[in-house]
Design a protein around this motif. Structure first.
Motif, mmCIF file in Angstrom:
data_model
loop_
_atom_site.group_PDB
_atom_site.id
_atom_site.type_symbol
_atom_site.label_atom_id
_atom_site.label_comp_id
_atom_site.label_asym_id
_atom_site.label_seq_id
_atom_site.Cartn_x
_atom_site.Cartn_y
_atom_site.Cartn_z
ATOM 1 N N VAL A 25 13.364 76.111 -26.126
ATOM 2 C CA VAL A 25 14.706 76.518 -26.797
ATOM 3 C C VAL A 25 15.892 76.183 -26.181
ATOM 4 N N ILE A 26 15.770 75.867 -24.836
ATOM 5 C CA ILE A 26 16.891 75.623 -24.002
ATOM 6 C C ILE A 26 17.712 74.149 -24.627
ATOM 7 N N GLY A 27 16.905 72.995 -25.203
ATOM 8 C CA GLY A 27 17.742 72.032 -25.377
ATOM 9 C C GLY A 27 18.525 72.537 -26.968
ATOM 10 N N PRO A 28 17.983 72.850 -27.885
ATOM 11 C CA PRO A 28 18.821 73.015 -29.116
ATOM 12 C C PRO A 28 20.071 74.059 -29.015
ATOM 13 N N THR A 29 19.622 75.062 -27.993
ATOM 14 C CA THR A 29 20.739 76.130 -27.654
ATOM 15 C C THR A 29 21.902 75.462 -26.877
ATOM 16 N N VAL A 30 21.521 74.710 -25.991
ATOM 17 C CA VAL A 30 22.749 73.891 -25.169
ATOM 18 C C VAL A 30 23.676 73.110 -26.254
ATOM 19 N N ALA A 31 22.804 72.440 -27.235
ATOM 20 C CA ALA A 31 23.660 71.544 -28.043
ATOM 21 C C ALA A 31 24.295 72.326 -28.847
ATOM 22 N N ALA A 32 24.083 73.487 -29.533
ATOM 23 C CA ALA A 32 24.805 74.396 -30.268
ATOM 24 C C ALA A 32 25.800 74.850 -29.535
ATOM 25 N N LEU A 33 25.606 75.340 -28.160
ATOM 26 C CA LEU A 33 26.815 76.010 -27.335
ATOM 27 C C LEU A 33 27.581 74.941 -27.070
ATOM 28 N N THR A 34 27.237 73.580 -26.685
ATOM 29 C CA THR A 34 28.105 72.632 -26.273
ATOM 30 C C THR A 34 29.131 72.142 -27.767
ATOM 31 N N ALA A 35 28.605 72.309 -28.722
ATOM 32 C CA ALA A 35 29.465 72.045 -29.971
ATOM 33 C C ALA A 35 30.378 73.171 -30.381
ATOM 34 N N LEU A 36 30.305 74.319 -29.832
ATOM 35 C CA LEU A 36 31.309 75.469 -29.779
ATOM 36 C C LEU A 36 32.164 75.258 -28.810
ATOM 37 N N ALA A 37 32.024 74.832 -27.769
ATOM 38 C CA ALA A 37 33.061 74.432 -26.559
ATOM 39 C C ALA A 37 33.660 75.686 -26.020
ATOM 40 N N PRO A 38 33.042 76.768 -25.854
ATOM 41 C CA PRO A 38 33.487 78.030 -25.097
ATOM 42 C C PRO A 38 34.394 77.602 -24.021
ATOM 43 N N LYS A 39 35.568 78.424 -23.542
ATOM 44 C CA LYS A 39 36.137 78.106 -22.492
ATOM 45 C C LYS A 39 35.460 78.863 -21.218
ATOM 46 N N LEU A 40 34.549 79.994 -21.358
ATOM 47 C CA LEU A 40 34.001 80.625 -20.267
ATOM 48 C C LEU A 40 32.570 80.782 -20.951
ATOM 49 N N LEU A 41 31.495 80.237 -20.225
ATOM 50 C CA LEU A 41 30.167 80.638 -20.376
ATOM 51 C C LEU A 41 29.538 81.356 -19.021
ATOM 52 N N ALA A 42 29.405 82.473 -19.015
ATOM 53 C CA ALA A 42 28.813 83.169 -17.819
ATOM 54 C C ALA A 42 27.474 83.638 -18.082
ATOM 55 N N PRO A 43 26.436 83.129 -18.174
ATOM 56 C CA PRO A 43 24.852 83.493 -18.729
ATOM 57 C C PRO A 43 24.428 84.351 -17.398
ATOM 58 N N GLY A 44 23.633 85.364 -17.641
ATOM 59 C CA GLY A 44 23.288 85.945 -16.580
ATOM 60 C C GLY A 44 21.770 86.753 -16.984
ATOM 61 N N HIS A 45 21.264 87.583 -15.806
ATOM 62 C CA HIS A 45 20.115 88.278 -16.254
ATOM 63 C C HIS A 45 19.014 87.222 -16.450
ATOM 64 N N CYS A 46 18.245 87.453 -17.945
ATOM 65 C CA CYS A 46 17.196 86.544 -18.204
ATOM 66 C C CYS A 46 17.278 85.330 -18.565
ATOM 67 N N THR A 47 18.449 84.707 -18.225
ATOM 68 C CA THR A 47 18.824 83.300 -18.695
ATOM 69 C C THR A 47 17.827 82.232 -18.207
ATOM 70 N N GLY A 48 17.390 82.483 -16.941
ATOM 71 C CA GLY A 48 16.378 81.742 -16.326
ATOM 72 C C GLY A 48 17.308 80.370 -15.752
ATOM 73 N N TRP A 49 16.676 79.828 -14.575
ATOM 74 C CA TRP A 49 17.456 78.935 -13.768
ATOM 75 C C TRP A 49 17.061 77.537 -14.317
ATOM 76 N N ARG A 50 16.455 77.139 -15.316
ATOM 77 C CA ARG A 50 16.304 75.906 -16.048
ATOM 78 C C ARG A 50 17.390 75.920 -16.840
ATOM 79 N N ALA A 51 17.520 77.160 -17.630
ATOM 80 C CA ALA A 51 18.681 77.254 -18.685
ATOM 81 C C ALA A 51 20.150 77.133 -17.885
ATOM 82 N N GLN A 52 20.140 77.623 -16.794
ATOM 83 C CA GLN A 52 21.317 77.797 -16.016
ATOM 84 C C GLN A 52 21.737 76.250 -15.433
#
Length: 351
Positions: free
Chosen positions: A299-326
């Motif tokens: 799910v990482i690939g499509p999630t990153v694609a969608a979040l990249t399109a949203l272009a947030p100014k701050l992205l601070a994932p934690g907890h269960c995000t996982g090192w590959r997704a980070q």
């Protein structure tokens, strides 16, 4: 199962918006705020050497000291605790009024409370508690909080399904998760407020999403090993239907979205927040995104694609995000991505 963690053209196509089923009260009038501070009281990691900037403060060493006879002074500086759990202190300012809520409480009874003490946070100043969902790594610290608060009553917003017994069943073993007790929480001083639908707190300036619409084609939820006790049987529980997020509209900047585990899917949650509020811009996304492990790495690939399109100014994932997704998020959104750590404070102000 796909091993790729990089966004591609098919990934981007799968993130294209699709209509949410059913009806919704849309939009919700979420009052903008002038300032928001989010302090991570507990996360899976603690790094005292992380460097802050104008919007992100780090605790480092030295917020607290403890006795240690091997040092000349008889004391030593300590950092903060980390555990597989999440808790965040959220303070919003609207005009001259500050309001502070606790979002989740971490895994262990004393971990979140100990970190709050080390940071000099007065938990008795809380005006409410929100649980993102009923999993024990987000509710374990409620007993420690109750002891800290004493005899007063503390309002706590939950989804009605937080009381659902759950387990993880694998070929190797069965792990029955601790199940929350409404009776026990009431006895400890929590005034439990059950809400399935979106609700507004703090004079209409904090939104709790309630159940999140599932509109993406790739966020399928939990694997078959995650089960819930319903109708006298253990059944696959893919949705974790009690999963909800906290949303604030930062004046002139956009939405600030805080998740616990993001079981509903990070993209589903952000879309739901935009749909409910009518605010298109996402300024910040923080908290657990649940992209760790073999069941979620595709799910990482499509999630990153969608979040990249949203272009947030701050992205601070934690907890269960996982090192590959980070790693993938850091590469895709280097100006926005910030590593999370217990003791981190994000200070965001209106434009």
């Amino acid at each position: 199962m796909c091993d790729s963690t990089h966004a591609s053209v098919p990934d981007a196509a799968r993130t294209a918006p699709r209509p949410a089923p059913g009806t919704a009260t849309d939009p919700i009038a979420l009052a903008p705020v002038d300032e928001i501070r989010i302090t991570v009281l507990m996360d899976n990691t603690y790094d005292a050497l992380l460097v802050g900037d104008s919007r992100t403060g780090r605790a480092g060493f030295g917020p607290a000291t403890v006795p240690a006879g091997q040092f000349v002074s008889g004391r030593t500086s300590v950092g903060l605790l980390a555990e597989h759990g999440f808790s965040a202190l959220v303070t919003v300012r609207r005009a001259e009024r500050d309001t502070t809520l606790l979002f989740d409480a971490g895994l262990s009874p004393d971990g979140m409370v100990d970190n709050a003490r080390r940071l000099g946070v007065d938990l008795t100043a809380l005006q409410g508690v929100v649980l993102s969902h009923g999993h024990f790594d987000h509710a374990g610290g409620l007993s420690g909080l109750a002891a800290e608060l004493g005899s007063g009553r503390m309002p706590m917003v939950v989804h009605p399904a937080v009381w659902t017994p759950r387990r993880v069943m694998t070929p190797q073993n069965v792990f029955e998760m601790p199940t929350l007790s409404k009776t026990a929480l009431d006895a400890e001083g929590f005034e439990v407020i059950e809400r399935r639908h979106p609700s507004l707190l703090v004079d209409g300036s904090v939104l709790i999403t309630g159940e999140v619409d599932r509109t993406t084609g790739f966020e399928h939820g939990m694997p078959v090993s995650h089960q819930a006790w319903r109708d006298e049987h253990w059944r696959h529980d893919p949705l974790v239907i009690d999963d909800q997020a906290l949303v604030v509209h930062l004046r002139g900047q956009g939405l600030v979205v805080l998740t616990g585990c993001g079981h509903a899917g990070a993209v589903n949650i952000v879309r739901h927040a935009r749909r409910l509020t009518g605010v298109a811009t996402v300024h910040a996304l923080l908290g657990g995104l649940h992209l760790s492990g073999p069941a979620f790495e595709p799910v990482i690939g499509p999630t990153v694609a969608a979040l990249t399109a949203l272009a947030p100014k701050l992205l601070a994932p934690g907890h269960c995000t996982g090192w590959r997704a980070q790693h993938t998020l850091a590469a895709a959104l280097p100006a926005a991505w910030v590593p999370s750590s217990s003791g981190t404070t994000h200070h965001l102000v209106a434009a």
